[in-house]
Design a protein around this motif. Structure first.
Motif, short mmCIF file in Angstrom:
data_model
loop_
_atom_site.label_atom_id
_atom_site.label_comp_id
_atom_site.label_asym_id
_atom_site.label_seq_id
_atom_site.Cartn_x
_atom_site.Cartn_y
_atom_site.Cartn_z
N TRP A 31 0.80 -1.22 0.00
CA TRP A 31 0.00 0.00 0.00
C TRP A 31 0.84 1.27 0.00
CZ3 TRP A 31 -5.09 -0.12 -0.89
CH2 TRP A 31 -5.73 -1.37 -0.78
N ARG A 69 -4.10 1.13 3.95
CA ARG A 69 -5.23 0.36 3.43
C ARG A 69 -6.54 0.94 3.91
NH1 ARG A 69 -8.93 -3.34 4.76
NH2 ARG A 69 -8.28 -3.34 6.94
N THR A 85 -8.86 -3.45 -0.79
CA THR A 85 -8.99 -2.69 0.45
C THR A 85 -9.77 -3.47 1.49
OG1 THR A 85 -8.90 -0.61 -0.77
CG2 THR A 85 -9.83 -0.54 1.43
#
Length: 295
Positions: A60, A94, A221
């Protein structure tokens, strides 16, 4: 400029330890690194410590720290410290992707087009591109021409990726996603080639992300598995639990189990809340029938 080198971020992403210093990777001989010669030394820099921020198997974010050329290289303890921060920072990144986007204000109506010359300098752009640049954080490097238009770091990275792919030093797609004013934006890079020439120019297109383009990110996600994605797609299509079970050749008990896990991951308690949170909360203005099928 992109150069073939060691200690790439995409390499770190697949290693057990997500952080490594250039000195350690090169066996304390950074001169083996072309990046060290072409970038670090020219900027008065020595060792560098790179880290990717992971949540589960997904990356991420990433970071690169430098030491001055006359300073001691990064220690193994410092590597371990940064590696220990990889998961909590990755998890924070995230979860930040789950924030509900702000209303669209001042976003250009059309895609922005930018063309860069052989040296990576901006050569031309259209009006929407100018508007996009006003909304992005600009970066000016020490070797940039003082009169040149500052270019966001994200755009520079896509230009370099596109040039590397064209030169067969890299593979994949030159593309990046970033948030601008709470909205997701997609940047595409393409190497240009004139008839009968080697080319050298690079084009970038920057535009608001479409719902279908954001679906894979939303899935990552919420950390949804393949079967969970299938179940959500069928829920969005209005199918009942029994109909979903029949469509996937599974028992209704198994589908209820998937629903329970999906509700826990997305933090909802009903199908209506699930559909609203995944679809309406993330790009209600771009929803279309194809969105669900692209999960």
């Amino acid at each position: 400029m992109f150069v073939e080198d060691v200690n790439h971020f995409h390499t770190l992403a697949g290693l057990p330890t997500p952080a490594a210093s250039l000195y350690r990777v090169t066996g304390r001989h950074p001169a083996r690194s072309s990046r060290y010669h072409n970038v670090n030394l020219s900027q008065g820099l020595g060792d560098e410590l790179r880290c990717v921020f992971r949540a589960g198997r997904d990356v991420w974010g990433y970071m690169c720290l430098w030491r001055a050329a006359d300073a001691q290289p990064f220690s193994l303890g410092e590597e371990h410290l940064l590696a220990a921060l990889s998961t909590p920072i990755g998890e924070t990144f995230r979860r930040s992707a789950l924030l509900r986007p702000n209303p669209v204000i001042g976003v250009p109506d059309g895609p922005g087009l930018l063309v860069f010359d052989r040296t990576g300098a901006l050569e031309s752009l259209n009006e929407p591109a100018e508007a996009w640049l006003r909304r992005l954080p600009l970066t000016r490097l020490s070797h940039d021409d003082p009169g040149a238009t500052p270019i966001p770091a994200e755009l520079r990275s896509v230009v370099n990726k596109a040039r590397a792919i064209a030169a067969r030093r890299d593979t994949g797609v030159a593309r990046a996603r970033l948030r601008v004013g709470g909205r997701w934006v997609v940047i595409h890079g393409f190497a240009l080639r004139e008839a009968g020439s080697e080319g050298g120019r690079t084009a970038l297109v920057i535009e608001s992300a479409k719902a279908a383009e954001m679906a894979p990110l939303i899935v990552r996600t919420y950390q949804l598995g393949r079967r969970e994605q299938q179940v959500i797609r069928l829920i969005a299509a209005g199918l009942t639990t029994a109909e979903i079970a029949a469509r996937l050749s599974l028992s209704t008990h198994t589908i209820r189990g998937y629903l329970k896990r999906i509700f826990e991951k997305v933090e909802v308690s009903t199908r209506g809340e699930l559909t609203a949170k995944i679809f309406a909360d993330h790009y209600v203005e771009t929803m279309n029938p194809d969105f669900a099928t692209d999960l």
